[in-house]
Each structure stands twice: as structure tokens, then as C-alpha cells.
Design a protein around this motif. Structure first.
Motif, mmCIF file in Angstrom:
data_model
loop_
_atom_site.group_PDB
_atom_site.id
_atom_site.type_symbol
_atom_site.label_atom_id
_atom_site.label_comp_id
_atom_site.label_asym_id
_atom_site.label_seq_id
_atom_site.Cartn_x
_atom_site.Cartn_y
_atom_site.Cartn_z
ATOM 1 N N ASP A 3 99.494 30.706 -4.278
ATOM 2 C CA ASP A 3 99.997 29.339 -4.622
ATOM 3 C C ASP A 3 99.201 28.180 -4.379
ATOM 4 O OD1 ASP A 3 103.183 29.550 -4.098
ATOM 5 O OD2 ASP A 3 103.039 29.389 -2.015
ATOM 6 N N GLY A 4 98.464 26.955 -4.113
ATOM 7 C CA GLY A 4 97.171 25.924 -4.589
ATOM 8 C C GLY A 4 96.529 26.587 -5.805
ATOM 9 N N ALA A 5 96.693 27.740 -6.086
ATOM 10 C CA ALA A 5 96.195 27.609 -7.739
ATOM 11 C C ALA A 5 95.817 26.685 -8.458
ATOM 12 C CB ALA A 5 96.343 28.881 -8.726
ATOM 13 N N TYR A 6 97.108 26.282 -9.290
ATOM 14 C CA TYR A 6 96.907 24.974 -9.766
ATOM 15 C C TYR A 6 96.299 23.026 -8.974
ATOM 16 C CZ TYR A 6 99.397 20.210 -12.427
ATOM 17 O OH TYR A 6 98.924 19.182 -13.261
ATOM 18 N N PRO A 7 96.641 23.093 -7.747
ATOM 19 C CA PRO A 7 95.962 22.463 -7.873
ATOM 20 C C PRO A 7 94.138 22.432 -7.272
ATOM 21 C CG PRO A 7 97.157 22.044 -6.157
ATOM 22 C CD PRO A 7 97.675 23.345 -6.545
ATOM 23 N N THR A 8 93.992 23.539 -7.361
ATOM 24 C CA THR A 8 92.119 23.928 -7.265
ATOM 25 C C THR A 8 91.407 24.340 -8.845
ATOM 26 O OG1 THR A 8 92.821 25.707 -5.352
ATOM 27 C CG2 THR A 8 90.695 25.805 -6.766
ATOM 28 N N LEU A 9 92.704 24.536 -9.744
ATOM 29 C CA LEU A 9 92.477 24.293 -11.084
ATOM 30 C C LEU A 9 92.386 22.988 -11.402
ATOM 31 C CD1 LEU A 9 91.505 25.912 -14.008
ATOM 32 C CD2 LEU A 9 94.330 25.953 -14.490
ATOM 33 N N CYS A 10 92.828 22.354 -10.915
ATOM 34 C CA CYS A 10 92.878 20.087 -11.823
ATOM 35 C C CYS A 10 91.695 19.854 -11.422
ATOM 36 C CB CYS A 10 93.906 20.384 -11.077
ATOM 37 S SG CYS A 10 95.848 19.890 -11.684
ATOM 38 N N HIS A 11 91.364 20.186 -9.935
ATOM 39 C CA HIS A 11 89.784 20.179 -8.900
ATOM 40 C C HIS A 11 88.581 20.677 -10.136
ATOM 41 C CE1 HIS A 11 87.113 18.408 -6.214
ATOM 42 N NE2 HIS A 11 86.431 19.823 -5.966
ATOM 43 N N GLU A 12 88.815 21.661 -10.444
ATOM 44 C CA GLU A 12 87.612 22.257 -11.723
ATOM 45 C C GLU A 12 87.881 21.683 -13.171
ATOM 46 O OE1 GLU A 12 86.795 26.437 -14.346
ATOM 47 O OE2 GLU A 12 88.240 26.152 -11.817
ATOM 48 N N LEU A 13 88.860 21.251 -13.327
ATOM 49 C CA LEU A 13 88.842 20.685 -14.988
ATOM 50 C C LEU A 13 88.262 19.354 -14.367
ATOM 51 C CD1 LEU A 13 91.954 22.513 -16.961
ATOM 52 C CD2 LEU A 13 89.616 23.114 -16.704
ATOM 53 N N TYR A 14 89.473 18.155 -13.326
ATOM 54 C CA TYR A 14 88.632 17.115 -12.809
ATOM 55 C C TYR A 14 87.408 17.056 -13.365
ATOM 56 C CZ TYR A 14 88.238 12.276 -11.212
ATOM 57 O OH TYR A 14 88.128 11.751 -10.604
ATOM 58 N N ASP A 15 86.642 17.868 -12.949
ATOM 59 C CA ASP A 15 85.001 17.435 -12.655
ATOM 60 C C ASP A 15 84.203 17.972 -14.203
ATOM 61 O OD1 ASP A 15 82.371 17.542 -11.599
ATOM 62 O OD2 ASP A 15 82.256 19.606 -11.740
ATOM 63 N N GLU A 16 85.020 18.554 -15.124
ATOM 64 C CA GLU A 16 84.986 18.994 -16.218
ATOM 65 C C GLU A 16 84.654 18.070 -17.135
ATOM 66 O OE1 GLU A 16 85.411 22.399 -19.420
ATOM 67 O OE2 GLU A 16 85.299 22.824 -17.547
ATOM 68 N N ILE A 17 86.093 17.478 -16.697
ATOM 69 C CA ILE A 17 86.454 16.412 -17.552
ATOM 70 C C ILE A 17 85.532 14.847 -17.599
ATOM 71 C CG2 ILE A 17 88.172 14.690 -18.706
ATOM 72 C CD1 ILE A 17 90.158 16.570 -18.427
#
Length: 968
Positions: A3-17
């Protein structure tokens, strides 16, 4: 996956985008250029997204029915990168993301349609469809607000792109710089991100950032632009093309803003001519080659356009000027320094569709499509706007009311540009600015910088007198540099005067002819060698130092101009404005205003037509009774019991010229007026009113401020002005005239039933500030026995001494008296002449009269000295003959001898005339008002003086005469 993997990944990809977004530092402008989401959501990242959404203990096949690799392939095929980028950037919850994978990726059906039959998966998405997809409002809201970053506009070459202004569309601009503002739009330099300028023809997009010019218009929401857009498409999508017409790179409509995209120029011609650069012979050759192309482009607009159905199109540019001509490097030329000039800015253009020499479609003007922005004044050579909004390069017909602007109007503008170009070839920026100052500073220019002038005193428009002088100077200076260059310059400039800069539209040549003459001139320049000196020693003549040629005396036949008013219209009165600029005639039911515009449209000896008319549409037999006129107002009264007074503000709502169409107010006077007048400053209305129903009942003098006419018109019955008792019936007042803004004269005819002293004519002087009245009795026994109509005098107040007047009785008896002083009156006989009308010069040193010699019937204009006492003699000098007129005709006359202005005395402000005139014939004598004289002397007339005469002749003549008093 924990649990929590998706929100963490979204934050990481947000920064990349975010790092890959354009304009990322401004949340309102940031956008993802094409290809950004594919770079950010490459295969490994997409697999990580799918894995982060797996429920604990499940594989992708178990949860979504497909492996991670198969899911990635579906995203690539269905081009869903942008959609998933929005999901991640908006931090939509994992439940919403899973539903997207199930419905948009794992689903074998494609495309996926909503219940509203809209495709789901493309951007921008409707909020209702998102709620249906996600099953919740919050996720749909986040997605809807974020999606605009990932669907920026794509400009499509030669295509109109329309987007709904309800969304928060992002524009693909990396940078934006304002270049200039025009009448209908602002021009910007914009850098468009890679991938956002798409060419549908070969399905390619720009691989790198590209700079274009963008012009923004504000669309008029009251007008349906569909038809106009179709016409614009016809202009830019014609099967044949011309390199001198600016290419349309596409358009974008968002709400009320409409943008056109064009190639980015070096600068416009206005800027180009105001930049100092080496003006050697090679540069002159280049500029002439560019000018040939410019003329070619204009000819293409006029004759080379076709629809795809092969119908001929004619485009009138309507606003041709240096700032609408763009300068580019000519990539096709061998000379790397060669420039190409392109016509641009069709915001005021008109288009007509032709088929076999007949019009199929009506004219369409783009300025009804776009809202005109506030005009800006350009102090340089290309002022689109100067006094009252007239353009420097616009043709004379642009100042006409309801003008017929045609292709030859563009030819005039082209000729003006060429004239300025040769000024630049002579001396660069300095000469261009000097030329502009010469045009705008000429006494006849009225502070306009234009290539034609409108005379201050009634007459036709003519080419600006400075143009010919300037052209001669340019040719002479070119000849001093090189005889061959001098011949080439004279060849082209003489052609401009002979066939292009003609006030009469019908006498102008075509753009094709201008192109040919420019090409010939360019060939002459090609023969010049680069070694010829650019600045040969130039010794100015005395005339150059003085800045003018000597004035010449014109022969008598050039001293009188006359214009016929054409067929009989039943005119019964006429007036001349206080500044002599225009004339009004009126019949029982119509007022006709004649201006310079009337004369400028005359061809040959044809009769002139009114520039503006106003009919009295009454079915109860009411007719016009009395009328007065100044430089600002026409005031007219009608018969009938309602005492209506019509006030026309000639300049309200118009920038082209005086008109009766706008600014009309109807007020009610206290009682029926017999005669009216307006003060020279147009501030005060004077009227003689009836005192009651009985005709012989004493009348009143009524005075009221014209500035309150509009208020009074809206408040009938409100008190307005003041009245003063008159000892005579209103019908006996035969003249009412202002000698100044504060001084008024009434001429009262004798009562034919009275005896002795009551048989005298009375001249009543009124000093308005003090309301003092003084009466001069001109008794019959003083001026000869017996009473006849000849006893009725012609009265003329002095200009410098308003309480002093001169009158002529019985045709030859002069009477001069200061009504507010104890001076001894002057009474003199005028020998050998009988005077019909008398006028006083502006400095009170000369009198002018319409008269005839005792033994002749020919009407003359004469000049007379003013006797200061009874011991002085009167000398008379004949100035001109007035053909076709006699002393029995009805005249309105005005002397304008160099010192007149809008506050000058209107010596004919109101004359009571009860006789109707007969039918009219055309006058052919000296009717040279419509042509362009090639004699420089006609352009050198100064303001030393004119007499303007409007005539209603008993022998069927309706004519206006303009007599030159003299020349320096």
C-alpha cells in the motif's frame, strides 16, 4: 505491491513530468509539448504504474487480464500517454486509475464510448464522461482541471483551428514579444514549441522550435464571421500564388480573439525607411527591385486571384501603407542582400467575386468581422492616423461620405509609397521625415499629413502642392549626382503625377502599369555604375533657399471658377458657411449641402451633386422657411404653427466631412420665426419671432445658446434663451446678421402704408452683452425722392469695428455710420457703377461689391476704397466678370481675404427671400473645378483672398462662383 506504492510513484513521476513541461514556472502557462508524455511515460515507467496498482497477491493477468507488456502495447497503440499523464499529474486516486486501465486499456472494444456517445480517452474530456469513467466526482474534477496542461493547441498550416473558450486551453508559445499595434489588431513575435505547427498537406510538424508572427484581432460578436472566413480562405488559398503576398500560416479562434499566423519579417517598410544605412547605388537598385515586386503583388490582388472554381476575385487592400508592407530576405535572389516586400494586413480589405465581367458576389469587408482597436498616432512617415483619423496614404475618396473605394484607391496609396521611397533614395531617413513635415506643415494641409489637400475655402480636393515641388527637387538633386540618375528619377516621378496621383479616380492607371514603369526605372538604375558619386556638390538656388517659387499673376480666365448645380430642384435660398468651406441650398422640402467632396467627384463640366441632403418629410404642407449656416451648424425653421427649429451639427458622428445625416435635434421656439441667424463662433442662435397671430403685431428678437439645443430637444417646454421686444412686425425684418459674436444687425423695411418718417428703412444695431439697441433711419428723402424697391439696401458691417456699418441704397449711394458713436456719417455717390451686393474686407480697408457698370448689364466683382470722410473719393477697380449672372439674381456672397477664420463675420448669415427660383441650366464657363491642373501656378495659390458667391439666377442658373482676389 505494498500500500502507498502508487501515491509515491505518482509523486516521483510528477516531478519528472514537471521538469519536461514548457513554461513550467508559470502554472497558468505551463504545457506539455507534443512527445513530452511519451518521453516521461516510457515502457519501464508505464510498467511501474501498472505494478503499483495491483492488489496484494495478484498479477497483472489476474487483475487486468493482460501482462504488463501487453498493457504497454495497448497504451502505445491507443495513444493514451497524455490521458495517463493527466491521471498521474492530477494525483487521481488509485481506484480511478484502475478503472482507467480496465475500461480504456484492457478492454478489447475500441474506441470506448460514453453513454452520451462521446469517445473516452482523448483530451480534452468532458466532466460528465469522466464521472462515468471514474465513478466519482472528486477524481473527475481533479482530472478536468489538470488536463489542459496536456492538450495545448496545435497550429495547422493554412487551416482554421477553433477551440471552445470555456476551457483553459494552453497556447504553445515559448516566448512572445509585441511588435506593433494596428487599427484592428496587435502583432506579436511568438516562438512555437516543436511539434505544434503542423502541416496537414504532408503530415509533418516542426521538429524544432519555430518563430512566427501572430496578429490578434478582437472579433465582433454581433457579426457572423462565417462568410468572411470563407472569403479570407479564397484570398490565401487561390490556386495561383504570388511571392509578394504574405502567406497565411493558419489561424486560431478562441472565444472573441482571432489570431492569424504569418512568416516573421525582418521589419516593416516603415521601420526600414527610418533606419539609416549606406545609401549607395547598389542599395538603390535593390530597393527598386523590391518596389517592382510590391507593385506586382498589388496587381495580383486586383487581377490575379481566383477561386478553386476559377471565378475571378478582386481584392481591394484599402489600407496600403509602409507599416503594412513587410520586409524579408529574398532567399531566391543571387544577391544575399536583396529584400522582398510583401503585402500584409488585410483587416480593412474588400473582396469581390467576378465572373465574365459581371459581379456575382457583393463586396465583403473584414473590418465588420473584427472590432477596431483604438488608433494610435505615428509621428513618422506612415501615420495611419492623423487629424480626425484620416490616413496619410489613403486616396482622396476616402474622405468622401459613402466613398466608392476601388482598386484605383490602392493605386493612389502605392503612388504615395513610391514618392516616399524616392525621398529615401535621395537622402535616407532625414529626407523621409522632411517630406512628411513639408506635407503636414503646408498652410493648406489643415495639419493633415496627406498627399492631397482639401481647400479651406469651397473648392475641389487637389494633389498636395508640396508634392510637385518636392518631386522637382528630388529630380534636380539626382541630376546633380548623375545625369542618368536624374533622368530616371524624373521619368518615374513625372509618371506618378501624370497617371497615379490624380484626384479623379477614373484618371488613375492600373497597378500593372505602375509595375511596368517601376521596372523600366529599375532597368535605368541597373545601367548606373557603383562608382558614380552618391553626394555630388549641390549648390542651392535662391529659390531653394527661400523655400518657394515666386508667385505669379493668373490671367483673368483662371481667376474665376464656377460650378453648376445641375437640373432645377426648386431651390429658393442659399447660404455659405462662415469659413467658406461649404454651401447650402434649400427648396421647400429639401436641404442640400455642397462641400469639397461634391467638387472632387465632378468630371469635366458635369453638374456637381450634394455631398449630403436632408428631406423634410411632412404630409401637412409644412415647408422650409428660413435657414442659417456656420462652419459647425445648419439651423433651419419650417412653416406651420408648431414653430419647429431643426439644428444639424455637421461634424457630429463623422470623421470624413460635414454631413446632415447625424447630429440632428429638433427644438420648439416660443413662437413662429420669420428669419434666423447664427453667431460666427456657432454659439448663439438669433431669431426674429412673430409677436402674435396678427401679421402686423410687433415681433420679438429671440437669442439662445446653441450648446443647449440637444438638452432643449429632450425637454420640450423648458425655457430656453431670452426675448427682446421689437417695434416692428417680424415679417418686416428682411436681414438678420451678426457682425461679431456680440454684435447683431437687423434691417427693417418700411411700412408701405405708413407716412413720412415711417417710410424710412431702419438699421437696428444690438450690442448683445449690454442689450443696448441703436436705430439708424435711412429716410427716403435723404436718398432721393419716391419709394421703390431699389431703396432696399445691401448692408455690410465692418469687421474690426462691429458697431459700424456700410450700406448701399438705390444702387449707387454709399452710407457709412458708427451706430454707437457720434461720428459724422459718410454719404458718397459711387460713380459709373450700380452695386448689387456689398462686402467689407477683414481689415476694414477695402470694400468688395457685386456691381455692374452704368452702361452695361455684365455683372462684375469690384474692389472699392473705404472713404473715411465726405471729402474722400471712392476709387473702384474691376476684378473679374461673372458670366451668366445679372443684378436681378439672388445671391449669397462672402469675402475671405486671408484673415478669415471660424469666428469671422458671416455677412450673409440670413437674408429674407420670399421669391422662388426658376429651373436651372448647366454652366460651362470656367468650370475647371474637377480636374488636376498641370500648371504649377495653380498649386501656388495662397490665402491672399477669395470671394465666394452662391447664386440663384432668374435665368435658370444655379451656380457657385469662386473668385481669386489677388496673388503675391
Amino acid at each position: 505491491m505494498a500500500d502507498g506504492a502508487y501515491p509515491t510513484l505518482c509523486h516521483e513521476l510528477y516531478d519528472e513530468i514537471l521538469k519536461k513541461l514548457e513554461m513550467k514556472d508559470d502554472p497558468k502557462l505551463r504545457f506539455a509539448s507534443r512527445g513530452t508524455t511519451q518521453e516521461a511515460l516510457h515502457e519501464p515507467n508505464l510498467k511501474r504504474v501498472f505494478e503499483s496498482l495491483l492488489e496484494p497477491g495478484k498479477t497483472a493477468v489476474q487483475q487486468f487480464g493482460m501482462t504488463e507488456s501487453e498493457l504497454v502495447d495497448r497504451v502505445n497503440k491507443r495513444k493514451l500517454h497524455d490521458f495517463f499523464a493527466v491521471l498521474i499529474f492530477a494525483s487521481c486516486p488509485s481506484g480511478a486509475a484502475r478503472k482507467c486501465i480496465i475500461n480504456l486499456v484492457a478492454n478489447d472494444t475500441w474506441p470506448v464510448m460514453s453513454t452520451r456517445r462521446r469517445k473516452i480517452g482523448s483530451l480534452p474530456a468532458e466532466r460528465e464522461d469522466l464521472e462515468e469513467l471514474f465513478g466519482e466526482y472528486a477524481a473527475a474534477d481533479k482530472f478536468a482541471l489538470t488536463q489542459w496542461i496536456f492538450c495545448p493547441v496545435v497550429i495547422r498550416k493554412r487551416t482554421e483551428v477553433r477551440v471552445d473558450d470555456k476551457g483553459h486551453w494552453r497556447l504553445p508559445y515559448l516566448a512572445e514579444k509585441s511588435l506593433r499595434s494596428g487599427s484592428f489588431g496587435d502583432v506579436f513575435e511568438v516562438k512555437i514549441a516543436k511539434g505544434h505547427f503542423f502541416n496537414p498537406k504532408n503530415e509533418t510538424a516542426n521538429m524544432v522550435d519555430i518563430k512566427l508572427a501572430r496578429k490578434d484581432y478582437i472579433m465582433n460578436t454581433l457579426f457572423d464571421a462565417k462568410e468572411e472566413r470563407e472569403i479570407m480562405d479564397k484570398i490565401f488559398n487561390t490556386p495561383s500564388e504570388c511571392e509578394n503576398i504574405l502567406e497565411n500560416y493558419g489561424s486560431l479562434a478562441i472565444g472573441k480573439t482571432y489570431s492569424l499566423f504569418m512568416p516573421l519579417a525582418i521589419c516593416d517598410l516603415r521601420e526600414y525607411l527610418l533606419i539609416d544605412r549606406p545609401n549607395d547605388i547598389s542599395e538603390k537598385k535593390r530597393m527598386l527591385r523590391s518596389a517592382v515586386g510590391l507593385a506586382r503583388g498589388l496587381d495580383f490582388l486586383h487581377t490575379g486571384l481566383q477561386t478553386r472554381e476559377l471565378e475571378q476575385l478582386v481584392c481591394y487592400h484599402m489600407d496600403l501603407k509602409p507599416s503594412n508592407i513587410l520586409v524579408f530576405h529574398d532567399e531566391a535572389a543571387r544577391d544575399s542582400e536583396q529584400k522582398i516586400w510583401k503585402l500584409s494586413d488585410f483587416g480593412m480589405s474588400r473582396v469581390k467575386v467576378r465572373h465574365r465581367d459581371r459581379d456575382v458576389g457583393g463586396e465583403r469587408d473584414f473590418n465588420s468581422w473584427f472590432r477596431q482597436r483604438p488608433k494610435t498616432k505615428d509621428p513618422s512617415l506612415s501615420a495611419t492616423v492623423n487629424k480626425r483619423g484620416d490616413g496619410t496614404y489613403l486616396a482622396p475618396e476616402s474622405a468622401f461620405t459613402g466613398a466608392a473605394m476601388r482598386t484605383d484607391s490602392d493605386v493612389w496609396s502605392l503612388g504615395c509609397i513610391i514618392s516616399v521611397l524616392f525621398s529615401y533614395l535621395d537622402g535616407g531617413k532625414e529626407k523621409v521625415l522632411q517630406y512628411s513635415e513639408k506635407r503636414g506643415g503646408h498652410p493648406d494641409s489643415g495639419d493633415y499629413d496627406r498627399f492631397f489637400v482639401i481647400p479651406k475655402i469651397f473648392g475641389p480636393a487637389r494633389i498636395h502642392p508640396e508634392i510637385r515641388r518636392w518631386h522637382r527637387r528630388l529630380a534636380r538633386r539626382a541630376g546633380d549626382r548623375s545625369p542618368s540618375e536624374g533622368a530616371a528619377v524624373k521619368y518615374m516621378l513625372d509618371f506618378l503625377e501624370a497617371e497615379v496621383l490624380k484626384v479623379d479616380q477614373s484618371k488613375r492607371c492600373s497597378a500593372k502599369k505602375v509595375q511596368e514603369m517601376l521596372a523600366n526605372t529599375s532597368e535605368r538604375y541597373e545601367e548606373l555604375t557603383g562608382g558614380e558619386p552618391h553626394t555630388a556638390p549641390f549648390m542651392p538656388s535662391i529659390l531653394d533657399l527661400l523655400g518657394r517659387r515666386p508667385r505669379v499673376h493668373l490671367p483673368d480666365n483662371n481667376q474665376v471658377e464656377s460650378w453648376s448645380l445641375g437640373p432645377d430642384e426648386g431651390f429658393k435660398g442659399c447660404k455659405i458657411s462662415s469659413d467658406g468651406a461649404f454651401v447650402v441650398y434649400w427648396s421647400d422640402t429639401k436641404i442640400s449641402l455642397y462641400t469639397w467632396e461634391s467638387l472632387s467627384r465632378v468630371e469635366g463640366n458635369a453638374a456637381i451633386k450634394a455631398a449630403s441632403e436632408y428631406p423634410l418629410n411632412r404630409s401637412d404642407g409644412v415647408i422650409w422657411k428660413s435657414l442659417s449656416l456656420t462652419h459647425r451648424y445648419v439651423v433651419a425653421t419650417s412653416t406651420g404653427p408648431d414653430s419647429h427649429c431643426y439644428i444639424f451639427d455637421l461634424w457630429e458622428g463623422t470623421i470624413t466631412g460635414p454631413s446632415l445625416a447625424n447630429g440632428r435635434y429638433t427644438v420648439t421656439l416660443p413662437s413662429q420665426p420669420e428669419i434666423i441667424a447664427i453667431s460666427p463662433d456657432s454659439q448663439t442662435l438669433a431669431a426674429v419671432l412673430r409677436g402674435g397671430a396678427a401679421e402686423r403685431q410687433p415681433g420679438y428678437l429671440f437669442l439662445a445658446p446653441l450648446s443647449r439645443a440637444k438638452i432643449q430637444a429632450g425637454r420640450p417646454g423648458r425655457k430656453w434663451g431670452w426675448k427682446a421686444f421689437l417695434p416692428s412686425p417680424a415679417m418686416d425684418v428682411i436681414q438678420l446678421l451678426f457682425s461679431s459674436n456680440d454684435d447683431l444687425y437687423l434691417v427693417v423695411r418700411p411700412n408701405p402704408t405708413a407716412r413720412s418718417r415711417q417710410h424710412a428703412i431702419r438699421i437696428v444695431y444690438v450690442h448683445l452683452p449690454t442689450k443696448r439697441l441703436k436705430t439708424l433711419h435711412v429716410e427716403s428723402q435723404d436718398l432721393g425722392s419716391g419709394f421703390t424697391g431699389r431703396l432696399l439696401p445691401t448692408v455690410a458691417p465692418f469687421r474690426q469695428n462691429p458697431s459700424k456699418c456700410a450700406l448701399i441704397a438705390r444702387g449707387n449711394q454709399l452710407y457709412i455710420q458708427n451706430l454707437m458713436a457720434i461720428d459724422t456719417p459718410v454719404r458718397k455717390d459711387i460713380k459709373h457703377y450700380r452695386v448689387v451686393k456689398l462686402m467689407i474686407g477683414s481689415n476694414d480697408q477695402r470694400m468688395y461689391a457685386l456691381a455692374r457698370a452704368t452702361a452695361s448689364s455684365i455683372l462684375l466683382l469690384v474692389e472699392m476704397t473705404v472713404p473715411r470722410s465726405n471729402d474722400d473719393d471712392i476709387s473702384v477697380r474691376e476684378l473679374a466678370q461673372l458670366p451668366g449672372l445679372s443684378e436681378d439674381d439672388h445671391f449669397t456672397e462672402k469675402v475671405l481675404d486671408g484673415n478669415n477664420n471660424n469666428n469671422s463675420h458671416d455677412s450673409h448669415n440670413a437674408t429674407h427671400n420670399t421669391s422662388d427660383a426658376n429651373n436651372a441650366n448647366t454652366i460651362n464657363d470656367n468650370n475647371n473645378g474637377s480636374g488636376d491642373s498641370d500648371d504649377d501656378a495653380t498649386d501656388d495659390r495662397d490665402n491672399s483672398g477669395y470671394v465666394l458667391i452662391a447664386a440663384l439666377a432668374n435665368r435658370n442658373t444655379r451656380a457657385i462662383y469662386k473668385v481669386a482676389l489677388g496673388f503675391l
